[in-house]
Write an enzyme that holds these catalytic residues in place. Structure first.
Site, PDB file in Angstrom:
ATOM      1  N   GLU A  22      85.207  63.628 109.657  1.00 42.03           N
ATOM      2  CA  GLU A  22      86.092  63.960 108.536  1.00 42.03           C
ATOM      3  C   GLU A  22      87.481  63.383 108.776  1.00 42.03           C
ATOM      4  O   GLU A  22      87.878  63.199 109.928  1.00 42.03           O
ATOM      5  CB  GLU A  22      86.238  65.491 108.426  1.00 42.03           C
ATOM      6  CG  GLU A  22      85.275  66.148 107.456  1.00 42.03           C
ATOM      7  CD  GLU A  22      85.704  65.986 105.998  1.00 42.03           C
ATOM      8  OE1 GLU A  22      86.445  65.052 105.677  1.00 42.03           O
ATOM      9  OE2 GLU A  22      85.271  66.815 105.182  1.00 42.03           O
ATOM     10  N   ASP A  23      88.206  63.146 107.698  1.00 41.12           N
ATOM     11  CA  ASP A  23      89.601  62.736 107.875  1.00 41.12           C
ATOM     12  C   ASP A  23      90.499  63.952 108.113  1.00 41.12           C
ATOM     13  O   ASP A  23      91.404  63.907 108.930  1.00 41.12           O
ATOM     14  CB  ASP A  23      90.096  61.909 106.670  1.00 41.12           C
ATOM     15  CG  ASP A  23      89.846  62.597 105.334  1.00 41.12           C
ATOM     16  OD1 ASP A  23      89.108  63.594 105.290  1.00 41.12           O
ATOM     17  OD2 ASP A  23      90.396  62.119 104.320  1.00 41.12           O
ATOM     18  N   ASP A  72      91.293  71.203 106.207  1.00 44.50           N
ATOM     19  CA  ASP A  72      92.438  71.893 105.621  1.00 44.50           C
ATOM     20  C   ASP A  72      92.061  73.378 105.490  1.00 44.50           C
ATOM     21  O   ASP A  72      92.133  74.121 106.465  1.00 44.50           O
ATOM     22  CB  ASP A  72      92.713  71.204 104.277  1.00 44.50           C
ATOM     23  CG  ASP A  72      93.965  71.665 103.564  1.00 44.50           C
ATOM     24  OD1 ASP A  72      94.108  72.879 103.354  1.00 44.50           O
ATOM     25  OD2 ASP A  72      94.798  70.830 103.192  1.00 44.50           O
ATOM     26  N   ARG A 119      95.272  55.505 100.026  1.00 43.90           N
ATOM     27  CA  ARG A 119      94.264  55.536 101.093  1.00 43.90           C
ATOM     28  C   ARG A 119      94.406  54.355 102.043  1.00 43.90           C
ATOM     29  O   ARG A 119      94.038  54.424 103.206  1.00 43.90           O
ATOM     30  CB  ARG A 119      92.848  55.487 100.485  1.00 43.90           C
ATOM     31  CG  ARG A 119      92.432  56.711  99.702  1.00 43.90           C
ATOM     32  CD  ARG A 119      90.941  56.652  99.426  1.00 43.90           C
ATOM     33  NE  ARG A 119      90.521  57.510  98.334  1.00 43.90           N
ATOM     34  CZ  ARG A 119      90.192  58.796  98.471  1.00 43.90           C
ATOM     35  NH1 ARG A 119      90.260  59.366  99.647  1.00 43.90           N
ATOM     36  NH2 ARG A 119      89.806  59.496  97.429  1.00 43.90           N
ATOM     37  N   PHE A 155     101.524  67.983 102.320  1.00 39.29           N
ATOM     38  CA  PHE A 155     100.492  67.129 101.753  1.00 39.29           C
ATOM     39  C   PHE A 155     100.632  65.708 102.316  1.00 39.29           C
ATOM     40  O   PHE A 155     101.691  65.094 102.237  1.00 39.29           O
ATOM     41  CB  PHE A 155     100.540  67.105 100.226  1.00 39.29           C
ATOM     42  CG  PHE A 155      99.241  66.628  99.642  1.00 39.29           C
ATOM     43  CD1 PHE A 155      98.176  67.498  99.490  1.00 39.29           C
ATOM     44  CD2 PHE A 155      99.068  65.286  99.291  1.00 39.29           C
ATOM     45  CE1 PHE A 155      96.960  67.056  98.990  1.00 39.29           C
ATOM     46  CE2 PHE A 155      97.858  64.835  98.790  1.00 39.29           C
ATOM     47  CZ  PHE A 155      96.796  65.725  98.639  1.00 39.29           C
ATOM     48  N   LYS A 186      85.498  60.193 100.363  1.00 40.24           N
ATOM     49  CA  LYS A 186      85.826  58.833 100.718  1.00 40.24           C
ATOM     50  C   LYS A 186      86.776  58.784 101.919  1.00 40.24           C
ATOM     51  O   LYS A 186      86.837  57.801 102.646  1.00 40.24           O
ATOM     52  CB  LYS A 186      86.507  58.138  99.522  1.00 40.24           C
ATOM     53  CG  LYS A 186      85.705  58.140  98.263  1.00 40.24           C
ATOM     54  CD  LYS A 186      86.579  57.658  97.098  1.00 40.24           C
ATOM     55  CE  LYS A 186      85.923  57.997  95.800  1.00 40.24           C
ATOM     56  NZ  LYS A 186      86.832  57.812  94.657  1.00 40.24           N
ATOM     57  N   GLY A 187      87.551  59.872 102.046  1.00 40.28           N
ATOM     58  CA  GLY A 187      88.643  59.864 103.028  1.00 40.28           C
ATOM     59  C   GLY A 187      88.235  59.483 104.433  1.00 40.28           C
ATOM     60  O   GLY A 187      88.987  58.804 105.136  1.00 40.28           O
ATOM     61  N   LYS A 245      94.687  70.674 109.812  1.00 39.82           N
ATOM     62  CA  LYS A 245      95.808  71.411 109.218  1.00 39.82           C
ATOM     63  C   LYS A 245      95.471  72.904 109.331  1.00 39.82           C
ATOM     64  O   LYS A 245      95.180  73.577 108.344  1.00 39.82           O
ATOM     65  CB  LYS A 245      95.964  70.984 107.751  1.00 39.82           C
ATOM     66  CG  LYS A 245      97.363  71.183 107.199  1.00 39.82           C
ATOM     67  CD  LYS A 245      97.388  71.014 105.701  1.00 39.82           C
ATOM     68  CE  LYS A 245      97.543  69.592 105.230  1.00 39.82           C
ATOM     69  NZ  LYS A 245      97.671  69.504 103.759  1.00 39.82           N
ATOM     70  N   ASP A 273      94.226  60.537 100.227  1.00 37.37           N
ATOM     71  CA  ASP A 273      94.775  60.083  98.950  1.00 37.37           C
ATOM     72  C   ASP A 273      95.564  61.167  98.241  1.00 37.37           C
ATOM     73  O   ASP A 273      95.426  62.358  98.528  1.00 37.37           O
ATOM     74  CB  ASP A 273      93.639  59.655  98.005  1.00 37.37           C
ATOM     75  CG  ASP A 273      92.881  60.868  97.451  1.00 37.37           C
ATOM     76  OD1 ASP A 273      92.420  61.708  98.262  1.00 37.37           O
ATOM     77  OD2 ASP A 273      92.775  60.995  96.216  1.00 37.37           O
TER      78      ASP A 273
HETATM   79  C1  PRP Z   1      89.415  66.079 101.468  1.00 36.88           C
HETATM   80  C2  PRP Z   1      89.056  65.739 102.901  1.00 36.88           C
HETATM   81  C3  PRP Z   1      88.092  66.827 103.282  1.00 36.88           C
HETATM   82  C4  PRP Z   1      88.543  68.009 102.469  1.00 36.88           C
HETATM   83  C5  PRP Z   1      89.289  68.953 103.357  1.00 36.88           C
HETATM   84  O1  PRP Z   1      88.450  65.517 100.614  1.00 36.88           O
HETATM   85  O2  PRP Z   1      88.486  64.466 103.027  1.00 36.88           O
HETATM   86  O3  PRP Z   1      86.750  66.490 102.967  1.00 36.88           O
HETATM   87  O4  PRP Z   1      89.399  67.491 101.431  1.00 36.88           O
HETATM   88  O5  PRP Z   1      89.772  70.044 102.650  1.00 36.88           O
HETATM   89  P1  PRP Z   1      89.306  71.565 102.879  1.00 36.88           P
HETATM   90  O6  PRP Z   1      89.266  71.789 104.370  1.00 36.88           O
HETATM   91  O7  PRP Z   1      90.428  72.341 102.242  1.00 36.88           O
HETATM   92  O8  PRP Z   1      88.016  71.777 102.203  1.00 36.88           O
HETATM   93  P2  PRP Z   1      88.623  65.346  99.036  1.00 36.88           P
HETATM   94  O9  PRP Z   1      87.853  66.410  98.341  1.00 36.88           O
HETATM   95  O10 PRP Z   1      90.094  65.216  98.731  1.00 36.88           O
HETATM   96  O11 PRP Z   1      87.865  63.969  98.780  1.00 36.88           O
HETATM   97  P3  PRP Z   1      88.187  62.478  99.269  1.00 36.88           P
HETATM   98  O12 PRP Z   1      87.839  62.398 100.743  1.00 36.88           O
HETATM   99  O13 PRP Z   1      87.298  61.609  98.432  1.00 36.88           O
HETATM  100  O14 PRP Z   1      89.647  62.225  99.036  1.00 36.88           O
HETATM  101  C1  7HP Z   2      92.884  67.381 101.518  1.00 39.72           C
HETATM  102  C2  7HP Z   2      93.892  66.451 101.510  1.00 39.72           C
HETATM  103  N1  7HP Z   2      93.981  65.216 100.960  1.00 39.72           N
HETATM  104  C3  7HP Z   2      95.120  64.555 101.149  1.00 39.72           C
HETATM  105  N2  7HP Z   2      96.174  65.057 101.840  1.00 39.72           N
HETATM  106  C4  7HP Z   2      96.112  66.280 102.393  1.00 39.72           C
HETATM  107  O1  7HP Z   2      97.153  66.773 103.088  1.00 39.72           O
HETATM  108  C5  7HP Z   2      94.931  67.021 102.238  1.00 39.72           C
HETATM  109  N3  7HP Z   2      94.545  68.247 102.656  1.00 39.72           N
HETATM  110  N4  7HP Z   2      93.302  68.436 102.215  1.00 39.72           N
END
Ligand code: PRP
Ligand code: 7HP
Length: 176
Positions: free
Chosen positions: A95-96, A99, A161, A148, A39-40, A127, A155
């Site tokens: 993507e948002d 990580d 969000r 974080f 959703k992010g 990140k 979120d």
């Molecule tokens: C978050 C974000 C990325 C992912 C990044 O999604 O939107 O898709 O984590 O993390 P990574 O590089 O460590 O894989 P999340 O699974 O939290 O879902 P959301 O967007 O619904 O919050």
């Molecule tokens: C996923 C994510 N969601 C929220 N805050 C962060 O810093 C995050 N990193 N990866």
């Protein structure tokens, strides 16, 4: 959360505009398919497309890797797949945050197997200090530190969000 703002709404708006200009230049006459990861990513996508000067299509995918936790499980599940075929399309994944890179790496593998004409990635936040797998990121809004973050789509347990800025989560929780 206002005391912990890392990136203000004004800074985000300025940078999103710049990214949109760059993308509009790079995808002139290509009518790319913007694939948003729910959703992010949805807030970023919604702002980004309104600054584009080229026609685009949009589609959405939902995957889950974090669940209720602040740490990645390393396991990615498809919760919703694309509605459209991407074969022969110029795909831009939006993507948002990138990580560990595990979500993106998994998504790129899936999408590349579907034979798009091209696949690029645009993320608002990078990140990089937490990266566990090497993933190509073509457009980055901001490099962020290893803390974080919440707001502007990001979120913590489905909260925050809606914040118009990006902030560090107060009293960072213990890893689960
Ligand atoms: C978050 C974000 C990325 C992912 C990044 O999604 O939107 O898709 O984590 O993390 P990574 O590089 O460590 O894989 P999340 O699974 O939290 O879902 P959301 O967007 O619904 O919050
Ligand atoms: C996923 C994510 N969601 C929220 N805050 C962060 O810093 C995050 N990193 N990866």
């Amino acid at each position: 959360m206002e005391g912990n703002v890392l990136i203000t709404a004004e800074e985000i708006e300025r940078r999103v505009k710049e990214l949109a200009e760059e993308i509009s230049r790079d995808y002139q006459d290509k009518e790319p398919l913007l694939v948003c990861v729910l959703k992010g990513g949805v807030i970023f996508l919604a702002d980004l497309v309104r600054h584009l000067t080229i026609p685009v299509n949009m589609d959405f995918m939902a995957v889950s890797s974090y669940g209720q936790s602040t740490v990645t499980s390393g396991q990615v599940r498809i919760l919703k797949d694309l509605d459209t075929s991407i074969e022969g399309r110029h795909v831009l994944l939006v993507e948002d945050i990138v990580d560990t890179g595990l979500t993106l790496s998994y998504l790129c593998d899936i999408l590349l197997a579907r034979d798009p004409a091209s696949l690029k990635v645009c993320t608002l936040l990078d990140k990089a200090a937490r990266r566990r797998v090497k993933v190509p990121v073509d457009y980055v809004g901001f490099e962020v530190p290893n803390v974080f973050l919440v707001g502007y789509g990001l979120d913590y347990r489905e909260r925050y969000r809606e914040l118009p800025y990006i902030a560090r989560l107060e009293a960072e929780p213990e890893e689960e």
